[in-house]
Design a protein around this motif. Structure first.
Motif, PDB file in Angstrom:
ATOM      1  N   ALA A 217      20.547  58.338  69.142  1.00 44.35           N
ATOM      2  CA  ALA A 217      19.059  58.295  68.846  1.00 44.35           C
ATOM      3  C   ALA A 217      18.748  56.716  68.899  1.00 44.35           C
ATOM      4  CB  ALA A 217      18.776  59.051  67.289  1.00 44.35           C
ATOM      5  N   LEU A 218      17.589  56.202  69.425  1.00 44.98           N
ATOM      6  CA  LEU A 218      17.187  55.065  69.499  1.00 44.98           C
ATOM      7  C   LEU A 218      16.063  54.586  68.478  1.00 44.98           C
ATOM      8  CD1 LEU A 218      18.605  55.639  72.447  1.00 44.98           C
ATOM      9  CD2 LEU A 218      16.864  54.094  73.514  1.00 44.98           C
ATOM     10  N   THR A 219      16.658  53.676  67.590  1.00 49.01           N
ATOM     11  CA  THR A 219      15.729  53.442  66.396  1.00 49.01           C
ATOM     12  C   THR A 219      14.912  52.308  66.824  1.00 49.01           C
ATOM     13  OG1 THR A 219      17.268  52.083  65.719  1.00 49.01           O
ATOM     14  CG2 THR A 219      17.283  54.212  64.730  1.00 49.01           C
ATOM     15  N   THR A 220      13.819  52.068  66.035  1.00 51.17           N
ATOM     16  CA  THR A 220      12.585  51.313  66.577  1.00 51.17           C
ATOM     17  C   THR A 220      11.871  50.398  65.297  1.00 51.17           C
ATOM     18  OG1 THR A 220      10.360  51.392  67.516  1.00 51.17           O
ATOM     19  CG2 THR A 220      11.025  53.081  66.054  1.00 51.17           C
ATOM     20  N   THR A 221      11.368  49.435  65.896  1.00 55.06           N
ATOM     21  CA  THR A 221      10.553  48.489  64.812  1.00 55.06           C
ATOM     22  C   THR A 221       9.364  49.231  64.550  1.00 55.06           C
ATOM     23  OG1 THR A 221       9.661  47.005  66.625  1.00 55.06           O
ATOM     24  CG2 THR A 221      11.686  46.534  65.582  1.00 55.06           C
ATOM     25  N   ILE A 222       8.753  50.304  65.441  1.00 55.70           N
ATOM     26  CA  ILE A 222       7.268  50.768  65.323  1.00 55.70           C
ATOM     27  C   ILE A 222       7.192  51.138  63.897  1.00 55.70           C
ATOM     28  CG2 ILE A 222       5.822  52.504  66.173  1.00 55.70           C
ATOM     29  CD1 ILE A 222       7.267  52.355  68.588  1.00 55.70           C
ATOM     30  N   LYS A 223       5.963  50.625  63.403  1.00 59.40           N
ATOM     31  CA  LYS A 223       5.725  51.103  61.775  1.00 59.40           C
ATOM     32  C   LYS A 223       5.742  52.533  61.791  1.00 59.40           C
ATOM     33  CE  LYS A 223       2.574  49.995  58.132  1.00 59.40           C
ATOM     34  NZ  LYS A 223       1.443  49.202  57.947  1.00 59.40           N
ATOM     35  N   GLY A 224       6.439  52.951  60.723  1.00 59.23           N
ATOM     36  CA  GLY A 224       6.312  54.343  60.101  1.00 59.23           C
ATOM     37  C   GLY A 224       7.163  55.416  61.257  1.00 59.23           C
ATOM     38  N   LEU A 225       7.899  54.835  62.110  1.00 59.03           N
ATOM     39  CA  LEU A 225       8.667  55.874  63.134  1.00 59.03           C
ATOM     40  C   LEU A 225      10.207  55.381  62.963  1.00 59.03           C
ATOM     41  CD1 LEU A 225       7.961  58.170  65.094  1.00 59.03           C
ATOM     42  CD2 LEU A 225       7.901  56.249  66.715  1.00 59.03           C
ATOM     43  N   ASP A 226      10.846  56.493  62.944  1.00 61.98           N
ATOM     44  CA  ASP A 226      12.505  56.078  62.958  1.00 61.98           C
ATOM     45  C   ASP A 226      12.937  55.980  64.441  1.00 61.98           C
ATOM     46  OD1 ASP A 226      11.777  58.782  63.437  1.00 61.98           O
ATOM     47  OD2 ASP A 226      13.422  59.672  62.477  1.00 61.98           O
ATOM     48  N   VAL A 227      12.634  56.939  65.117  1.00 60.70           N
ATOM     49  CA  VAL A 227      13.512  57.015  66.319  1.00 60.70           C
ATOM     50  C   VAL A 227      12.266  57.127  67.449  1.00 60.70           C
ATOM     51  CG1 VAL A 227      14.773  58.598  67.713  1.00 60.70           C
ATOM     52  CG2 VAL A 227      15.499  57.817  65.406  1.00 60.70           C
ATOM     53  N   THR A 228      12.575  56.470  68.789  1.00 63.27           N
ATOM     54  CA  THR A 228      11.594  56.724  69.644  1.00 63.27           C
ATOM     55  C   THR A 228      12.272  57.621  70.869  1.00 63.27           C
ATOM     56  OG1 THR A 228      12.630  54.818  70.642  1.00 63.27           O
ATOM     57  CG2 THR A 228      10.376  54.800  69.596  1.00 63.27           C
ATOM     58  N   HIS A 229      13.508  57.608  71.078  1.00 61.52           N
ATOM     59  CA  HIS A 229      14.095  58.466  72.268  1.00 61.52           C
ATOM     60  C   HIS A 229      15.468  58.803  71.809  1.00 61.52           C
ATOM     61  CE1 HIS A 229      14.080  59.362  76.492  1.00 61.52           C
ATOM     62  NE2 HIS A 229      15.500  58.620  76.740  1.00 61.52           N
ATOM     63  N   THR A 230      15.881  60.125  72.474  1.00 61.90           N
ATOM     64  CA  THR A 230      17.374  60.578  72.364  1.00 61.90           C
ATOM     65  C   THR A 230      18.322  60.764  73.683  1.00 61.90           C
ATOM     66  OG1 THR A 230      16.531  62.723  72.025  1.00 61.90           O
ATOM     67  CG2 THR A 230      16.471  61.552  70.072  1.00 61.90           C
ATOM     68  N   GLY A 231      19.468  61.000  73.534  1.00 61.02           N
ATOM     69  CA  GLY A 231      20.148  61.430  74.640  1.00 61.02           C
ATOM     70  C   GLY A 231      21.527  61.648  74.267  1.00 61.02           C
ATOM     71  N   ILE A 232      22.591  61.514  75.380  1.00 64.32           N
ATOM     72  CA  ILE A 232      23.743  61.924  75.091  1.00 64.32           C
ATOM     73  C   ILE A 232      24.803  60.812  75.529  1.00 64.32           C
ATOM     74  CG2 ILE A 232      25.670  63.809  75.420  1.00 64.32           C
ATOM     75  CD1 ILE A 232      23.402  65.785  75.469  1.00 64.32           C
ATOM     76  N   ALA A 233      25.793  60.405  74.814  1.00 68.68           N
ATOM     77  CA  ALA A 233      26.404  59.591  75.220  1.00 68.68           C
ATOM     78  C   ALA A 233      27.651  59.981  76.340  1.00 68.68           C
ATOM     79  CB  ALA A 233      27.372  58.876  74.304  1.00 68.68           C
ATOM     80  N   THR A 234      27.648  59.354  77.435  1.00 71.78           N
ATOM     81  CA  THR A 234      28.710  59.711  78.361  1.00 71.78           C
ATOM     82  C   THR A 234      29.337  58.583  78.928  1.00 71.78           C
ATOM     83  OG1 THR A 234      29.042  60.383  80.784  1.00 71.78           O
ATOM     84  CG2 THR A 234      26.817  59.623  80.146  1.00 71.78           C
TER      85      THR A 234
END
Length: 280
Positions: A217-234
């Motif tokens: 899960a990609l975390t972010t500096t965007i105010k009020g938001l925790d995660v902007t994107h998700t995926g699976i490690a390979t």
């Protein structure tokens, strides 16, 4: 995207206290059954989550796939995926394979368990909208384990309130004060616990600890938001961790660059959270 011929059905399962409302096209119900057969033909080994994820390669990216109708329902859509529904569907089929479950009903029950607070669809606010909440709730269900701290993560305190602060962006919040009040309660509960993030500058040194099949899960500096994107490690042939994901650039794909380099090009990215699939 749900087609105009979508089938809206009410299914009542023996172990459900209330009826489960499902939004699913006939095409998608067939796709689920075919996907179960495809997944069952895959080896049941340590790489199965990635193998299942790769069966979705080329599937179109479609935003807001769950914002359907006027009331919350369990949306089943394999024709178009956003980053979260991609991860949810891969996890659902992985659980089915582990449990030797092979029916459409098995899939819907599993998907509901993954997508909703305590595994129960009750209303809009019961959906795990924030991915931090998604990880915590699915850890409580025994489906994933948050391993961010083990990988060298750092505690980050951040107020999460993006949905309530931008209610006009969400059709189910914009004109519904009850949903709005319930989402605010979810945010307040979420903010009682700090986040743990593997900071972008620390990922390279700890990349060897990330396993194929881990949920990223990609975390972010965007105010009020925790995660902007998700995926699976390979872990690919170059020996590096890449991201298997429903990319906003068009479809489910594997990042050309290793995760470390890919993240450096993502605006506002601060790092990642890592959830390890329990049956992976």
């Amino acid at each position: 995207m749900i087609k105009t011929k979508a089938l809206l059905c009410i299914l009542l399962f023996a172990n459900f206290a209330i009826a489960q409302q499902i939004t699913c096209s006939v095409k998608d119900s067939v796709a689920v059954e075919n996907k179960i057969k495809e997944v069952n033909a895959l080896p049941s080994n340590d790489a199965k989550t990635v193998a299942i994820g790769k069966t979705f390669l080329g599937t179109p990216y479609v935003a807001k796939t769950l914002e359907v109708g006027t009331e919350e329902s369990l949306v089943i859509n394999l024709q178009g995926l956003d980053c979260t529904t991609f991860v949810e569907n891969v996890l659902a089929f992985s659980v089915l394979q582990k449990n030797n479950e092979n029916t459409f009903n098995d899939f819907t029950k599993t998907l509901e368990t993954i997508r909703y607070k305590n595994g129960k669809l009750t209303d809009y606010s019961s959906r795990l909208h924030y991915f931090t909440d998604w990880i915590r709730d699915n850890q409580n269900k025994g489906l994933v384990v948050d391993v961010t701290n083990e990988l060298g993560g750092s505690v980050v305190k951040k107020e999460i309130n993006f949905m309530s602060s931008h209610r006009n962006l969400y059709p189910f919040l914009k004109d519904n004060d009850e949903n709005y009040a319930q989402v605010k309660q979810v945010e307040q509960k979420l903010n009682e616990e700090a986040m743990c993030v593997l900071l972008q500058e620390d990922i390279a040194a700890n990349e060897h600890l990330i396993k194929s099949g881990d949920i990223i899960a990609l975390t972010t500096t965007i105010k009020g938001l925790d995660v902007t994107h998700t995926g699976i490690a390979t872990r690919e042939k170059d020996g590096r961790i890449h991201l298997l994901h429903a990319s906003t650039t068009g479809q489910v794909k594997i990042s050309k660059m290793p995760l470390v380099d890919y993240l450096k090009k993502i605006k506002h990215n601060t790092g990642i959270m890592v959830a390890r699939v329990s049956n992976n």
